[in-house]
Scaffold this motif. Structure first.
Motif, PDB file in Angstrom:
ATOM      1  N   ARG A  43       0.842  -1.204   0.000  1.00 59.83           N
ATOM      2  CA  ARG A  43       0.000   0.000   0.000  1.00 59.83           C
ATOM      3  C   ARG A  43       0.871   1.246   0.000  1.00 59.83           C
ATOM      4  O   ARG A  43       1.994   1.236   0.488  1.00 59.83           O
ATOM      5  N   LEU A  44       0.305   2.306  -0.502  1.00 54.91           N
ATOM      6  CA  LEU A  44       0.970   3.614  -0.488  1.00 54.91           C
ATOM      7  C   LEU A  44       0.059   4.586   0.247  1.00 54.91           C
ATOM      8  O   LEU A  44      -1.119   4.713  -0.074  1.00 54.91           O
ATOM      9  N   VAL A  45       0.588   5.237   1.265  1.00 54.52           N
ATOM     10  CA  VAL A  45      -0.178   6.205   2.041  1.00 54.52           C
ATOM     11  C   VAL A  45       0.468   7.569   1.851  1.00 54.52           C
ATOM     12  O   VAL A  45       1.663   7.731   2.065  1.00 54.52           O
ATOM     13  N   LEU A  46      -0.333   8.536   1.425  1.00 50.86           N
ATOM     14  CA  LEU A  46       0.160   9.897   1.226  1.00 50.86           C
ATOM     15  C   LEU A  46      -0.470  10.819   2.258  1.00 50.86           C
ATOM     16  O   LEU A  46      -1.678  10.785   2.468  1.00 50.86           O
ATOM     17  N   PHE A  47       0.344  11.613   2.891  1.00 52.72           N
ATOM     18  CA  PHE A  47      -0.139  12.647   3.792  1.00 52.72           C
ATOM     19  C   PHE A  47       0.105  13.986   3.106  1.00 52.72           C
ATOM     20  O   PHE A  47       1.243  14.378   2.894  1.00 52.72           O
ATOM     21  N   ILE A  48      -0.983  14.652   2.761  1.00 57.48           N
ATOM     22  CA  ILE A  48      -0.869  15.915   2.048  1.00 57.48           C
ATOM     23  C   ILE A  48      -1.316  17.014   2.999  1.00 57.48           C
ATOM     24  O   ILE A  48      -2.465  17.048   3.422  1.00 57.48           O
ATOM     25  N   GLY A  49      -0.399  17.897   3.326  1.00 54.27           N
ATOM     26  CA  GLY A  49      -0.689  18.943   4.302  1.00 54.27           C
ATOM     27  C   GLY A  49      -0.859  20.313   3.699  1.00 54.27           C
ATOM     28  O   GLY A  49      -0.912  21.298   4.422  1.00 54.27           O
TER      29      GLY A  49
END
Length: 87
Positions: A60-66
């Motif tokens: 899986r790929l988890v992106l945190f976009i702030g």
């Protein structure tokens, strides 16, 4: 003194009305752009599938976009300074 306070309240209400109108306009443009992209973007058929050259390092790929949080923080600071609100 009462007249000065009344004028300040009138100016504040005017600023709030402008802010609400600007928010409505921006949301309307955003929704229109979504529907424009959704209904006018062509679907491409006939493409050949491409096999990956290597295996993925994770399942899986988890992106945190702030970026949005950063923008909301600065806009809220600007609004509180403009309207002289205390946190």
């Amino acid at each position: 003194m009462a007249e000065t306070m009344a004028m300040a309240m009138g100016a504040r209400r005017w600023e709030e009305a402008i802010l609400v109108a600007l928010g409505f306009i921006l949301h309307a443009l955003y929704m229109l752009s979504i529907f424009d992209i959704y209904f006018k973007t062509p679907i491409v058929h006939g493409m050949d599938p491409v096999q990956p050259l290597t295996h993925a390092p994770a399942k899986r790929l988890v992106l945190f976009i702030g970026t949005a949080l950063f923008l909301i923080f600065h806009i809220s600071r600007w609004i509180s300074k403009t309207l002289n609100l205390k946190p």
